[in-house]
Design a protein around this motif. Structure first.
Motif, PDB file in Angstrom:
ATOM      1  N   SER A  67      64.756  12.729  32.925  1.00 52.71           N
ATOM      2  CA  SER A  67      64.156  11.410  33.071  1.00 52.71           C
ATOM      3  C   SER A  67      63.915  10.814  31.683  1.00 52.71           C
ATOM      4  CB  SER A  67      62.837  11.525  33.834  1.00 52.71           C
ATOM      5  OG  SER A  67      61.971  12.387  33.140  1.00 52.71           O
ATOM      6  N   PRO A  68      63.652   9.523  31.602  1.00 45.79           N
ATOM      7  CA  PRO A  68      63.335   8.934  30.291  1.00 45.79           C
ATOM      8  C   PRO A  68      62.212   9.706  29.604  1.00 45.79           C
ATOM      9  CG  PRO A  68      63.605   7.215  31.935  1.00 45.79           C
ATOM     10  CD  PRO A  68      63.653   8.536  32.676  1.00 45.79           C
ATOM     11  N   SER A  69      62.296   9.813  28.295  1.00 46.59           N
ATOM     12  CA  SER A  69      61.386  10.655  27.520  1.00 46.59           C
ATOM     13  C   SER A  69      59.922  10.350  27.812  1.00 46.59           C
ATOM     14  CB  SER A  69      61.650  10.456  26.034  1.00 46.59           C
ATOM     15  OG  SER A  69      60.741  11.196  25.268  1.00 46.59           O
ATOM     16  N   PRO A  70      59.170  11.336  28.304  1.00 48.09           N
ATOM     17  CA  PRO A  70      57.749  11.108  28.589  1.00 48.09           C
ATOM     18  C   PRO A  70      56.848  11.601  27.460  1.00 48.09           C
ATOM     19  CG  PRO A  70      58.412  13.130  29.655  1.00 48.09           C
ATOM     20  CD  PRO A  70      59.583  12.652  28.821  1.00 48.09           C
TER      21      PRO A  70
ATOM     22  N   PRO B  30      62.107  15.384  25.761  1.00 44.89           N
ATOM     23  CA  PRO B  30      61.396  16.659  25.902  1.00 44.89           C
ATOM     24  C   PRO B  30      62.291  17.716  26.523  1.00 44.89           C
ATOM     25  CG  PRO B  30      60.651  15.088  27.546  1.00 44.89           C
ATOM     26  CD  PRO B  30      61.525  14.326  26.597  1.00 44.89           C
ATOM     27  N   GLN B  31      62.164  18.942  26.003  1.00 42.83           N
ATOM     28  CA  GLN B  31      62.910  20.092  26.492  1.00 42.83           C
ATOM     29  C   GLN B  31      64.415  19.893  26.367  1.00 42.83           C
ATOM     30  OE1 GLN B  31      59.952  19.127  28.788  1.00 42.83           O
ATOM     31  NE2 GLN B  31      59.165  20.170  26.960  1.00 42.83           N
ATOM     32  N   ARG B  32      64.828  19.208  25.309  1.00 38.29           N
ATOM     33  CA  ARG B  32      66.234  19.069  24.964  1.00 38.29           C
ATOM     34  C   ARG B  32      66.466  19.738  23.616  1.00 38.29           C
ATOM     35  NH1 ARG B  32      69.757  17.126  28.748  1.00 38.29           N
ATOM     36  NH2 ARG B  32      70.831  15.723  27.312  1.00 38.29           N
TER      37      ARG B  32
ATOM     38  N   TRP C  15      54.528  24.905  14.693  1.00 36.12           N
ATOM     39  CA  TRP C  15      55.511  24.484  13.691  1.00 36.12           C
ATOM     40  C   TRP C  15      56.879  24.225  14.316  1.00 36.12           C
ATOM     41  CZ3 TRP C  15      51.658  23.360  11.244  1.00 36.12           C
ATOM     42  CH2 TRP C  15      50.587  24.242  11.060  1.00 36.12           C
ATOM     43  N   MET C  16      56.961  24.276  15.641  1.00 41.89           N
ATOM     44  CA  MET C  16      58.169  23.941  16.386  1.00 41.89           C
ATOM     45  C   MET C  16      58.060  22.480  16.824  1.00 41.89           C
ATOM     46  SD  MET C  16      59.685  25.965  19.737  1.00 41.89           S
ATOM     47  CE  MET C  16      58.320  25.591  20.850  1.00 41.89           C
ATOM     48  N   PRO C  17      59.071  21.642  16.625  1.00 37.45           N
ATOM     49  CA  PRO C  17      58.954  20.225  16.990  1.00 37.45           C
ATOM     50  C   PRO C  17      58.552  20.022  18.441  1.00 37.45           C
ATOM     51  CG  PRO C  17      60.925  20.592  15.681  1.00 37.45           C
ATOM     52  CD  PRO C  17      60.372  21.954  15.993  1.00 37.45           C
ATOM     53  N   GLU C  18      57.782  18.971  18.672  1.00 35.94           N
ATOM     54  CA  GLU C  18      57.280  18.670  20.012  1.00 35.94           C
ATOM     55  C   GLU C  18      58.400  18.672  21.048  1.00 35.94           C
ATOM     56  OE1 GLU C  18      56.565  16.927  17.300  1.00 35.94           O
ATOM     57  OE2 GLU C  18      54.445  16.322  17.255  1.00 35.94           O
ATOM     58  N   GLY C  19      58.060  19.096  22.265  1.00 42.28           N
ATOM     59  CA  GLY C  19      59.018  19.035  23.352  1.00 42.28           C
ATOM     60  C   GLY C  19      59.869  20.274  23.518  1.00 42.28           C
ATOM     61  N   GLY C  20      59.476  21.394  22.918  1.00 41.28           N
ATOM     62  CA  GLY C  20      60.208  22.642  23.093  1.00 41.28           C
ATOM     63  C   GLY C  20      59.761  23.385  24.345  1.00 41.28           C
ATOM     64  N   ILE C  21      60.083  24.682  24.399  1.00 44.75           N
ATOM     65  CA  ILE C  21      59.706  25.515  25.548  1.00 44.75           C
ATOM     66  C   ILE C  21      59.099  26.813  25.021  1.00 44.75           C
ATOM     67  CG2 ILE C  21      60.573  26.837  27.532  1.00 44.75           C
ATOM     68  CD1 ILE C  21      62.693  24.705  27.925  1.00 44.75           C
TER      69      ILE C  21
END
Length: 494
Positions: free
Chosen positions: A60-63, A329-331, A410-416
Motif C-alpha cells: 500500500s502507499p507508504s504509511p 515500509p518493509q521494502r 541504527w537500521m533505517p526506519e521501516g525494516g523488520i
C-alpha cells in the motif's frame, strides 16, 4: 385491497432490513474474518503461514506517518536569553518522565519555572524525582529569582537527564537498552511530539519536517557518574550525536553550576526535555504495566523519520556512509534485502545447537540463491563502530532476545525485526522500539510467530524466568525458512 397491501410492504421492508443486518454482522464477525485472511494486515498473515497459503499482499502507499506528518511549527516569539523581567515558562508537552519546557532555570538542584498560571505547569512528582526540587514562580520579580537575569544561557534544545538525582536510587543508566532505547530515544520522541520554532527543524523527506539534533545532553548529578555501559555504547552514541563538548557530565555540571561563577550558579535553558524514569513509572499506567519507561511517550503523536537526524549524525561521526532512504515500509533499501543475524551463541541465552545450525543453513541457502545478502555477526565481540556499521543498511534483523537487538536503532526506519524467544515467554522492550521506528516486529516461539493480538494479551515480563534459566532456545528451521522466504519475496515484490 390497498389497505391489505400496506402491511405486506412493511413486512417485506422489515425482512429486508433484518437480512441486511445479518449479512453485515456475519461479515464483521471473527469467524468471517478468519476466512478473509487475504485482507488481513501483513503482521497477522505471517503467524498463519502454515494454516492457509495466501498470496503476498500488495504494498500500500507508504504509511510512514504515525499520527502527524511533520513537527508543528511554533511561530510565537522565542526568548533565548533571560532579562530583568524574566521571560515566562511554557509547558510544551510530553508525558511524565519525558516533559518538554521552554524557558526554565536551574540553581542548586532546583528547577524554576515562571508562570502566573500555576495550574498550567505539571506538578513536581510528574517531572522530577530524587533530591531535585521544583519551584513554580508566579511573579517574575519574586525574591527567589534574584540573580536569574544573569544566568548562563544554554540556547537550543537540551536533553536533561534527572536520573541519578538521589544517591540511593538506582538509575539504570549503566546499561545500553535502558539508557539509549528508553531515556535517550524517549527524549528525542518527546521533542518530536511538541511544536518547534522554524530554526529548530529540518526537512528529512519532501514535506516532512522533524526536530534537528538537540544541542546537548546533560547528565548533571553525581550519583549518575556510572552511566557508561561495559561495551561503551552509551558513550559512543552520546559523543557521536552531540560531540564531546556538548556532553555535560556531573563533573562538568558542578563547574557550570558553581556559585563562584559570574552567573552565580544560575543556568537558563531555552528548551529542555526533562527525562526521569521514576516520574514515568509513578504516573504512566502504560509504562508501569509494561515495565518500560518510554512506552507512554512512544504512544504520543510524532512525525515519521524523527530519528533520522540522530542516526545520520552518529553515522557521519563514525565515517559510515549514509544508506539510501527506504522507499516504502518493509521494502529492501537496495536491490536485495540485507539480513543480519545477531549471534548470541557465546552467551547464556542462546539458540540450541540444532536451531543455530539450521538457521545458519537457511541463511546460507537464501544467500547462495541470490535472494538476499547475509551478515552473521557476533555483535558482543565487535567494537561500537563495527556494531553500528553491521546494521546501518540492514533490512531484516534477527536474533534471540537480548541487548544486540537494541541496535535496530541504527537500521533505517521501516525494516523488520525478528525476535526469538523461548516458547511461552515474551518481553516488550524491542517491540516498542520497533513500533516507534516503523519496523515490522515478529516474535517467534520455535515454530510459530505471535500476532499483535496474542502478545498484547500477555502479562508484563511473561515467562521472564525462561529467558534467564540457562536453557537453550529452540528454533524450527523449516518454519524459519518459510517465514524468511515470504518476507524476502515481499520486500522485493512489485
Amino acid at each position: 385491497m390497498e389497505g391489505l397491501r400496506r402491511p405486506r410492504s412493511i413486512v417485506c421492508l422489515t425482512f429486508g432490513i433484518i437480512l441486511g443486518l445479518t449479512i453485515i454482522s456475519l461479515h464483521l464477525s471473527p469467524t468471517a474474518r478468519e476466512y478473509a485472511s487475504d485482507k488481513l494486515p501483513t503482521q497477522l498473515q505471517l503467524p498463519k503461514i502454515f494454516s492457509k497459503p495466501s498470496p503476498i499482499p500488495p504494498i500500500s502507499p507508504s504509511p510512514f506517518s504515525p499520527s502527524i506528518h511533520s513537527t508543528p511549527i511554533d511561530t510565537s516569539l522565542q526568548t533565548i536569553s533571560p532579562d530583568p523581567k524574566i521571560s515566562q515558562t511554557r509547558y510544551l508537552g510530553g508525558v511524565p518522565g519525558h516533559q518538554v519546557f521552554q524557558n526554565i532555570w536551574i540553581k542548586d538542584q532546583t528547577i524554576y519555572v515562571v508562570n502566573p498560571r500555576r495550574k498550567t505547569m505539571p506538578g513536581m512528582s510528574r517531572v522530577v524525582s530524587g533530591d531535585t526540587q521544583w519551584e513554580v514562580i508566579r511573579d517574575p520579580m519574586d525574591e527567589q529569582m534574584r540573580g536569574a537575569e544573569g544566568a548562563l544561557v544554554l540556547e537550543g534544545s537540551t536533553v536533561f537527564i534527572n536520573d541519578g538525582a538521589k544517591t540511593d536510587m538506582w538509575h539504570y543508566l549503566s546499561s545500553y537498552y535502558p539508557f539509549i532505547a528508553e531515556v535517550f530515544l524517549g527524549s528525542i520522541t518527546a521533542l518530536a511530539s511538541v511544536p518547534a520554532p522554524l530554526e529548530m527543524v529540518q526537512e528529512v523527506r519532501p514535506g516532512i519536517e522533524v526536530p534537528k539534533v538537540p544541542r546537548r545532553v546533560v547528565i548533571p548529578w553525581k550519583a549518575a557518574d556510572g552511566w557508561r555501559d561495559e561495551e561503551g555504547m552509551n558513550e559512543l552514541v552520546l559523543k557521536g550525536v552531540f560531540g564531546e563538548a556538548n556532553l555535560i557530565e556531573p563533573s562538568h555540571w558542578s563547574i557550570l553550576s558553581d556559585k563562584a561563577q559570574s552567573h552565580k550558579g544560575w543556568i537558563f535553558f531555552e528548551r529542555a526535555v526533562i527525562a526521569d524514569r521514576w516520574a514515568s513509572h509513578r504516573h504512566n499506567p502504560l509504562s508501569d504495566s509494561l515495565n518500560k519507561m518510554a512506552a507512554s511517550i512512544f504512544s504520543r503523536p510524532h512525525p515519521p523519520f524523527f530519528f533520522t537526524p540522530i542516526r545520520d549524525a552518529l553515522l557521519s561521526h563514525l565515517s559510515i556512509p549514509l544508506p539510501p532512504n527506504r522507499r516504502d515500509p518493509q521494502r529492501a533499501l537496495k536491490g536485495l534485502p540485507k539480513i543480519v543475524y545477531v549471534d548470541r551463541q557465546n552467551t547464556n541465552r542462546k539458540l540450541s545447537h540444532e536451531g543455530h545450525k539450521e538457521l545458519a543453513v537457511v541463511l546460507g541457502e537464501i544467500e547462495s540463491l541470490g535472494k538476499a545478502t547475509v551478515g552473521h555477526k557476533k555483535l558482543g565481540k565487535l567494537g561500537g563502530r563495527e556494531k553500528v556499521e553491521a546494521v546501518h543498511d540492514a533490512d531484516i534483523l534477527i536474533g534471540v532476545h537480548g541487548d544486540g537487538l537494541t541496535n535496530q536503532l541504527w537500521m533505517p526506519e521501516g525494516g523488520i525485526v525478528i525476535e526469538i524467544f523461548p516458547p511461552d515467554s515474551w518481553l516488550p522492550e524491542h517491540q516498542i522500539v520497533s513500533d516507534i521506528l516503523n519496523h515490522e516486529y515478529i516474535p517467534i516461539w520455535n515454530d510459530r510467530a505471535l500476532s499483535r493480538e496474542e502478545w498484547d494479551t500477555l502479562p508484563r515480563q511473561h515467562g521472564e524466568h525462561l529467558l534467564n534459566n540457562g536453557d537453550d532456545v529452540p528454533l524450527d528451521g523449516t518454519f524459519l525458512r518459510l517465514l524468511l522466504e515470504e518476507i524476502v519475496q515481499r520486500m522485493v515484490g512489485p
